[in-house]
Design a protein around this motif. Structure first.
Motif, PDB file in Angstrom:
ATOM      1  N   ALA A 180     -73.607 -93.372  99.074  1.00 55.73           N
ATOM      2  CA  ALA A 180     -73.126 -92.877 100.366  1.00 55.73           C
ATOM      3  C   ALA A 180     -71.723 -92.294 100.262  1.00 55.73           C
ATOM      4  O   ALA A 180     -71.401 -91.296 100.918  1.00 55.73           O
ATOM      5  N   ASN A 181     -70.877 -92.892  99.448  1.00 53.80           N
ATOM      6  CA  ASN A 181     -69.519 -92.359  99.268  1.00 53.80           C
ATOM      7  C   ASN A 181     -69.554 -90.957  98.670  1.00 53.80           C
ATOM      8  O   ASN A 181     -68.797 -90.070  99.078  1.00 53.80           O
ATOM      9  N   VAL A 182     -70.444 -90.753  97.703  1.00 56.15           N
ATOM     10  CA  VAL A 182     -70.588 -89.426  97.089  1.00 56.15           C
ATOM     11  C   VAL A 182     -71.074 -88.419  98.130  1.00 56.15           C
ATOM     12  O   VAL A 182     -70.544 -87.299  98.235  1.00 56.15           O
ATOM     13  N   LYS A 183     -72.081 -88.803  98.925  1.00 54.57           N
ATOM     14  CA  LYS A 183     -72.631 -87.896  99.928  1.00 54.57           C
ATOM     15  C   LYS A 183     -71.618 -87.577 101.022  1.00 54.57           C
ATOM     16  O   LYS A 183     -71.562 -86.449 101.528  1.00 54.57           O
ATOM     17  N   LEU A 184     -70.817 -88.557 101.396  1.00 51.83           N
ATOM     18  CA  LEU A 184     -69.785 -88.315 102.407  1.00 51.83           C
ATOM     19  C   LEU A 184     -68.802 -87.250 101.931  1.00 51.83           C
ATOM     20  O   LEU A 184     -68.405 -86.361 102.691  1.00 51.83           O
ATOM     21  N   GLU A 185     -68.420 -87.333 100.678  1.00 52.53           N
ATOM     22  CA  GLU A 185     -67.496 -86.340 100.114  1.00 52.53           C
ATOM     23  C   GLU A 185     -68.146 -84.968 100.070  1.00 52.53           C
ATOM     24  O   GLU A 185     -67.519 -83.956 100.409  1.00 52.53           O
ATOM     25  N   GLU A 186     -69.412 -84.915  99.650  1.00 49.03           N
ATOM     26  CA  GLU A 186     -70.114 -83.632  99.557  1.00 49.03           C
ATOM     27  C   GLU A 186     -70.209 -82.961 100.919  1.00 49.03           C
ATOM     28  O   GLU A 186     -69.938 -81.760 101.054  1.00 49.03           O
ATOM     29  N   TRP A 187     -70.600 -83.722 101.938  1.00 48.12           N
ATOM     30  CA  TRP A 187     -70.774 -83.132 103.264  1.00 48.12           C
ATOM     31  C   TRP A 187     -69.445 -82.849 103.945  1.00 48.12           C
ATOM     32  O   TRP A 187     -69.334 -81.904 104.727  1.00 48.12           O
ATOM     33  N   SER A 188     -68.437 -83.633 103.648  1.00 50.64           N
ATOM     34  CA  SER A 188     -67.108 -83.363 104.207  1.00 50.64           C
ATOM     35  C   SER A 188     -66.603 -82.006 103.744  1.00 50.64           C
ATOM     36  O   SER A 188     -65.944 -81.275 104.494  1.00 50.64           O
ATOM     37  N   ALA A 189     -66.932 -81.648 102.498  1.00 45.07           N
ATOM     38  CA  ALA A 189     -66.510 -80.353 101.950  1.00 45.07           C
ATOM     39  C   ALA A 189     -67.201 -79.193 102.669  1.00 45.07           C
ATOM     40  O   ALA A 189     -66.681 -78.071 102.712  1.00 45.07           O
ATOM     41  N   LEU A 190     -68.381 -79.465 103.253  1.00 47.55           N
ATOM     42  CA  LEU A 190     -69.124 -78.408 103.951  1.00 47.55           C
ATOM     43  C   LEU A 190     -68.677 -78.228 105.400  1.00 47.55           C
ATOM     44  O   LEU A 190     -68.979 -77.217 106.025  1.00 47.55           O
ATOM     45  N   LEU A 191     -67.982 -79.231 105.926  1.00 52.89           N
ATOM     46  CA  LEU A 191     -67.612 -79.191 107.338  1.00 52.89           C
ATOM     47  C   LEU A 191     -66.310 -78.426 107.538  1.00 52.89           C
ATOM     48  O   LEU A 191     -65.233 -78.992 107.667  1.00 52.89           O
ATOM     49  N   ASN A 192     -66.433 -77.126 107.544  1.00 55.08           N
ATOM     50  CA  ASN A 192     -65.280 -76.272 107.821  1.00 55.08           C
ATOM     51  C   ASN A 192     -65.774 -75.044 108.586  1.00 55.08           C
ATOM     52  O   ASN A 192     -66.968 -74.733 108.582  1.00 55.08           O
ATOM     53  N   TRP A 238     -73.188-100.776 106.056  1.00 55.25           N
ATOM     54  CA  TRP A 238     -73.540-100.332 107.411  1.00 55.25           C
ATOM     55  C   TRP A 238     -72.482 -99.378 107.965  1.00 55.25           C
ATOM     56  O   TRP A 238     -72.805 -98.386 108.614  1.00 55.25           O
ATOM     57  N   ASP A 239     -71.219 -99.686 107.706  1.00 54.32           N
ATOM     58  CA  ASP A 239     -70.139 -98.804 108.169  1.00 54.32           C
ATOM     59  C   ASP A 239     -70.272 -97.413 107.553  1.00 54.32           C
ATOM     60  O   ASP A 239     -70.079 -96.394 108.233  1.00 54.32           O
ATOM     61  N   LEU A 240     -70.605 -97.368 106.265  1.00 58.97           N
ATOM     62  CA  LEU A 240     -70.779 -96.078 105.598  1.00 58.97           C
ATOM     63  C   LEU A 240     -71.999 -95.340 106.133  1.00 58.97           C
ATOM     64  O   LEU A 240     -71.970 -94.115 106.308  1.00 58.97           O
ATOM     65  N   TYR A 241     -73.062 -96.079 106.394  1.00 60.07           N
ATOM     66  CA  TYR A 241     -74.265 -95.476 106.977  1.00 60.07           C
ATOM     67  C   TYR A 241     -73.929 -94.838 108.326  1.00 60.07           C
ATOM     68  O   TYR A 241     -74.273 -93.679 108.589  1.00 60.07           O
ATOM     69  N   ASP A 242     -73.257 -95.594 109.182  1.00 58.38           N
ATOM     70  CA  ASP A 242     -72.881 -95.077 110.504  1.00 58.38           C
ATOM     71  C   ASP A 242     -71.958 -93.867 110.385  1.00 58.38           C
ATOM     72  O   ASP A 242     -72.104 -92.875 111.112  1.00 58.38           O
ATOM     73  N   LYS A 243     -71.013 -93.954 109.467  1.00 62.45           N
ATOM     74  CA  LYS A 243     -70.047 -92.865 109.297  1.00 62.45           C
ATOM     75  C   LYS A 243     -70.749 -91.581 108.870  1.00 62.45           C
ATOM     76  O   LYS A 243     -70.477 -90.494 109.402  1.00 62.45           O
ATOM     77  N   HIS A 244     -71.666 -91.705 107.911  1.00 60.85           N
ATOM     78  CA  HIS A 244     -72.375 -90.522 107.422  1.00 60.85           C
ATOM     79  C   HIS A 244     -73.338 -89.991 108.483  1.00 60.85           C
ATOM     80  O   HIS A 244     -73.445 -88.780 108.702  1.00 60.85           O
ATOM     81  N   LEU A 245     -74.026 -90.902 109.185  1.00 62.74           N
ATOM     82  CA  LEU A 245     -74.957 -90.470 110.229  1.00 62.74           C
ATOM     83  C   LEU A 245     -74.209 -89.752 111.350  1.00 62.74           C
ATOM     84  O   LEU A 245     -74.649 -88.698 111.832  1.00 62.74           O
ATOM     85  N   ASN A 246     -73.073 -90.299 111.757  1.00 61.53           N
ATOM     86  CA  ASN A 246     -72.277 -89.668 112.813  1.00 61.53           C
ATOM     87  C   ASN A 246     -71.693 -88.331 112.360  1.00 61.53           C
ATOM     88  O   ASN A 246     -71.384 -87.468 113.189  1.00 61.53           O
ATOM     89  N   GLN A 247     -71.551 -88.175 111.063  1.00 63.58           N
ATOM     90  CA  GLN A 247     -71.099 -86.906 110.503  1.00 63.58           C
ATOM     91  C   GLN A 247     -72.206 -85.851 110.587  1.00 63.58           C
ATOM     92  O   GLN A 247     -71.947 -84.668 110.820  1.00 63.58           O
ATOM     93  N   LEU A 248     -73.460 -86.307 110.442  1.00 67.65           N
ATOM     94  CA  LEU A 248     -74.595 -85.387 110.368  1.00 67.65           C
ATOM     95  C   LEU A 248     -75.210 -85.044 111.728  1.00 67.65           C
ATOM     96  O   LEU A 248     -75.586 -83.892 111.968  1.00 67.65           O
ATOM     97  N   ILE A 249     -75.340 -86.035 112.600  1.00 70.54           N
ATOM     98  CA  ILE A 249     -76.064 -85.847 113.859  1.00 70.54           C
ATOM     99  C   ILE A 249     -75.552 -84.661 114.684  1.00 70.54           C
ATOM    100  O   ILE A 249     -76.359 -83.862 115.193  1.00 70.54           O
ATOM    101  N   PRO A 250     -74.232 -84.484 114.844  1.00 71.87           N
ATOM    102  CA  PRO A 250     -73.770 -83.334 115.638  1.00 71.87           C
ATOM    103  C   PRO A 250     -74.234 -81.987 115.083  1.00 71.87           C
ATOM    104  O   PRO A 250     -74.384 -81.020 115.832  1.00 71.87           O
ATOM    105  N   LEU A 251     -74.480 -81.923 113.772  1.00 70.62           N
ATOM    106  CA  LEU A 251     -74.910 -80.670 113.154  1.00 70.62           C
ATOM    107  C   LEU A 251     -76.367 -80.341 113.475  1.00 70.62           C
ATOM    108  O   LEU A 251     -76.825 -79.232 113.211  1.00 70.62           O
TER     109      LEU A 251
END
Length: 266
Positions: A180-192, A238-251
Motif C-alpha cells: 500500500a505504501n508503494v501504491k500511495l506513492e505511485e498514485w500521489s505522483a499522478l495527482l496533479n 487499515w489507516d493505509l487502506y482508508d488513505k489510499h481509498l480516499n485518494q482514489l474514490i474522488p477520481l
C-alpha cells in the motif's frame, strides 16, 4: 468465501443488480477469466446468496446476511471485551459432511476458532450470524450455543495464537502495508493538474486494493487487544487502506456508472 465472491456480493448490493457480462468486462483487466467470474457467480447462486433473472443478478436475504456477518465481525474491533466466551458446539453426521465443512468455514470467517473437536469459540457474541449460517446450511438442529466466563484454564494470548492464525495474519498485514505504501506513492505522483487519470484505471486499482485487504479481513477474527501481540499491525494497515481509498474514490466521481459499483446507489 474468497475475496472475489465477497467483492461481487458488495457490488451487487451497491448497484442492486448487475449482469454477468458487466462483471466479466470489469474483471478481465484484473486478470480474471470469463470462466472464473462465471464460476464465482455459480457458486454464489448455489449457496443461495444471489438470484438471476433476465440475465441480471440480485442479492438474496441470505447474501445480505453474509455481508451483515462480516460487518458485525469488523464492528467488534472497537468494543471492549467483557472477558466472556461464546461457544458453538455440534456433532453433525458424516452424511452431512459437505454442509458440516461449509458451516465450519463460515464460522471461521465470522471470527470463531476451533478450541476442541466440534467446539468453536469467540470472544464476542455473534449468535445472530451463527444462526444465519446454520439456517443457510440447514443445520439448526445439530448446533448448541452459549456463553461462559471461564473459571479455570484461561485462554491467553499465547493460546489464542494456537486457536487462530494470528502470526500468519500479522505477516499478511505487514505485506499489505508494504504494498500500500508503494501504491500511495505511485498514485500521489499522478495527482496533479497536468495528468488525466482514467476512471477505469482508478476502478481497477480500487478493486485490487479491496481484494488484497479483503482477503486479510476474511481471515482476521478481530480478537480483543488482550489476545493480540503488542505490535499488532491491523490499525496501521487499515489507516493505509482508508488513505489510499480516499485518494482514489474522488477520481471515480466523474463516471457515475463506475462510481456506483463502489458506493451504494440511493
Amino acid at each position: 468465501m474468497v475475496s472475489l465472491e465477497k467483492q461481487i456480493l458488495y457490488m451487487i448490493q451497491h448497484r442492486h443488480e448487475i449482469t454477468a457480462s458487466e462483471l466479466i468486462h470489469i474483471y478481465k483487466d484484473r486478470g480474471k477469466s470469463k470462466q472464473t467470474i462465471r464460476n464465482a457467480l455459480s457458486t454464489l447462486k448455489q449457496k443461495g446468496y444471489i438470484l438471476s433473472k433476465d440475465r441480471k443478478y440480485t442479492l438474496t436475504e441470505s447474501g445480505a446476511g453474509v455481508i451483515r456477518s462480516l460487518q458485525l465481525k469488523i464492528s467488534g474491533e472497537n468494543k471492549a471485551w467483557d472477558g466472556r466466551w461464546h461457544f458453538v458446539m455440534f456433532s453433525i453426521p458424516e452424511q452431512l459432511r459437505s454442509l458440516r465443512n461449509t458451516f465450519r468455514r463460515e464460522l471461521v470467517q465470522i471470527g470463531y476458532g476451533l478450541l476442541y473437536d466440534g467446539v468453536f469459540i469467540c470472544p464476542y457474541n455473534r449468535n445472530t450470524s451463527v444462526l444465519e449460517v446454520a439456517k443457510r446450511t440447514g443445520l439448526e438442529e445439530w448446533i448448541r450455543m452459549g456463553s461462559v466466563e471461564l473459571e479455570y484454564g484461561p485462554i491467553t494470548a499465547s493460546l489464542a495464537e494456537q486457536i487462530w492464525p494470528v502470526q500468519t495474519i500479522h505477516e499478511k498485514y505487514d505485506q499489505f502495508i508494504e504494498w500500500a505504501n508503494v501504491k500511495l506513492e505511485e498514485w500521489s505522483a499522478l495527482l496533479n493538474p497536468f495528468t488525466v487519470v482514467s476512471p477505469w484505471n482508478v476502478l481497477l486499482q480500487v478493486l485490487e486494493l479491496g481484494e488484497r485487504f479483503g482477503e486479510i479481513l476474511l481471515e482476521d477474527p478481530f480478537l480483543p487487544k488482550e489476545l493480540l501481540p503488542e505490535n499488532w499491525l491491523m490499525e496501521k494497515a487499515w489507516d493505509l487502506y482508508d488513505k489510499h481509498l480516499n485518494q482514489l474514490i474522488p477520481l471515480l466521481r466523474s463516471d457515475s456508472h463506475l462510481f456506483s459499483l463502489i458506493v451504494p446507489v440511493d
